[in-house]
Design a protein around this motif. Sequence first.
Motif, PDB file in Angstrom:
ATOM      1  N   GLY A  31      56.569  15.896 -12.048  1.00 26.89           N
ATOM      2  CA  GLY A  31      55.585  14.988 -12.626  1.00 26.89           C
ATOM      3  C   GLY A  31      54.516  14.613 -11.622  1.00 26.89           C
ATOM      4  N   PHE A  32      53.382  14.100 -12.121  1.00 26.37           N
ATOM      5  CA  PHE A  32      52.219  13.902 -11.279  1.00 26.37           C
ATOM      6  C   PHE A  32      51.700  12.465 -11.263  1.00 26.37           C
ATOM      7  N   GLY A  33      52.457  11.528 -11.813  1.00 26.39           N
ATOM      8  CA  GLY A  33      52.108  10.125 -11.652  1.00 26.39           C
ATOM      9  C   GLY A  33      50.992   9.630 -12.547  1.00 26.39           C
ATOM     10  N   THR A  34      50.258   8.646 -12.050  1.00 31.55           N
ATOM     11  CA  THR A  34      49.295   7.875 -12.831  1.00 31.55           C
ATOM     12  C   THR A  34      48.234   8.739 -13.497  1.00 31.55           C
ATOM     13  N   ASP A  35      47.914   8.411 -14.734  1.00 29.03           N
ATOM     14  CA  ASP A  35      46.872   9.090 -15.493  1.00 29.03           C
ATOM     15  C   ASP A  35      45.523   8.878 -14.797  1.00 29.03           C
ATOM     16  N   PRO A  36      44.830   9.955 -14.401  1.00 27.95           N
ATOM     17  CA  PRO A  36      43.565   9.790 -13.675  1.00 27.95           C
ATOM     18  C   PRO A  36      42.451   9.106 -14.450  1.00 27.95           C
ATOM     19  N   GLY A  45      49.500  13.594  -8.402  1.00 25.65           N
ATOM     20  CA  GLY A  45      50.592  13.363  -7.470  1.00 25.65           C
ATOM     21  C   GLY A  45      50.412  12.073  -6.695  1.00 25.65           C
ATOM     22  N   ALA A  46      49.299  11.374  -6.938  1.00 22.37           N
ATOM     23  CA  ALA A  46      49.027  10.089  -6.278  1.00 22.37           C
ATOM     24  C   ALA A  46      48.960   8.996  -7.329  1.00 22.37           C
ATOM     25  N   ASP A  47      49.239   7.777  -6.911  1.00 21.88           N
ATOM     26  CA  ASP A  47      49.248   6.655  -7.844  1.00 21.88           C
ATOM     27  C   ASP A  47      47.859   6.112  -8.141  1.00 21.88           C
ATOM     28  N   SER A  48      46.893   6.422  -7.269  1.00 22.63           N
ATOM     29  CA  SER A  48      45.550   5.883  -7.454  1.00 22.63           C
ATOM     30  C   SER A  48      44.548   6.739  -6.704  1.00 22.63           C
ATOM     31  N   ALA A  49      43.277   6.527  -7.017  1.00 30.42           N
ATOM     32  CA  ALA A  49      42.223   7.229  -6.294  1.00 30.42           C
ATOM     33  C   ALA A  49      42.237   6.832  -4.818  1.00 30.42           C
ATOM     34  N   PHE A 107      44.368   3.943 -12.182  1.00 27.85           N
ATOM     35  CA  PHE A 107      44.097   4.970 -11.169  1.00 27.85           C
ATOM     36  C   PHE A 107      42.833   4.636 -10.384  1.00 27.85           C
ATOM     37  N   GLY A 108      41.812   4.140 -11.070  1.00 27.67           N
ATOM     38  CA  GLY A 108      40.625   3.665 -10.374  1.00 27.67           C
ATOM     39  C   GLY A 108      39.548   4.698 -10.111  1.00 27.67           C
TER      40      GLY A 108
END
Length: 318
Positions: free
Chosen positions: A268-273, A227-231, A278-279
């Motif tokens: 949807g949950f956004g960026t692939d971890p 649900g977040a775009d990055s770490a 994602f970092g």
Amino acid sequence: MLLPALLAAAIVLPLTGAARPTVPAPPPATLTTPLTPATLASAYEANRKNAAEAARMAAAHGDTHRAAADHALAAPSRHLLAFDGRGSGQATEVIGDLTHARHIAVLVPGSDTTLDTYPRFHRAAASLYTALTHHPTESRTPTDTVAVIAWLGYETPATVSTTVTTTTRADEAAPRLRAFVRGLRTAAPAGAHLTLLCHSYGSVVCGRAAPGLAADDIALVGSPGTGADSATALHTRARVWAARGTADWVAHVPHVRTGLSGTGTTVGFGTDPVSAAFGARVFDAAGAGHSGYFTPGSASLANLARITLGETSEVTRA
């Protein structure tokens, strides 16, 4: 809409369950004192008694499967920090000696984890505990101990549902997880190293709970996104790790996020971890399938044990 349909198809597990009638159970045991090392034994006993009564009520209702699941949790060898046999059910179980643990792992499960499917969740926690207690390392001393906690502390979404494509259940679970971790800090030794291991939809829960979460490490495995775009956007002081096995179908989940007009719901949950964008610290899970991250002898389990023990330099990276 096409996007929710695609996500629902991608995030479901092969195993699905049919709808079943509500099983009667008592309300959860009332604990009159906060969790501390001195009150753990009484908490375990109260929750075991509650599970035993839930088993009796389920059996009287004719649900032998739920009765067996509840009865197993009521065994003297089980250490329950919480138990609620109502509905799909919830349980929080400790494996190991929490009062002396210097390294603690909290497992957060994904969709379709209930009291009826709890044995497979327990097997994952037990597998990690075995890996930790048999882990060869020069850094541990004989007084170091470990504990693993299986936290089924929220109502997980059904594997075939629109709920599994949104953060709704995770948003409901996040404050419960934060509160649990705060309470855990009072029951565990001061300064204990605490790791959250978050599987599948459980990684969405951990992502929503991350801000202010008193954890040292957060590991996301088989994650459809947080649900977040990055770490960095998780706003946590914890180290963030991620892994996905080459046989995990979750790789085919569309990594998008969109709002449904007029509903206030995000799908949807956004960026692939595991992506560079994602970092996270991406570690090796070799050929793990979606349900294989805690398989004994696997690369993923070995790395999860290293993360739990704080041996970050020993983690093999992908």
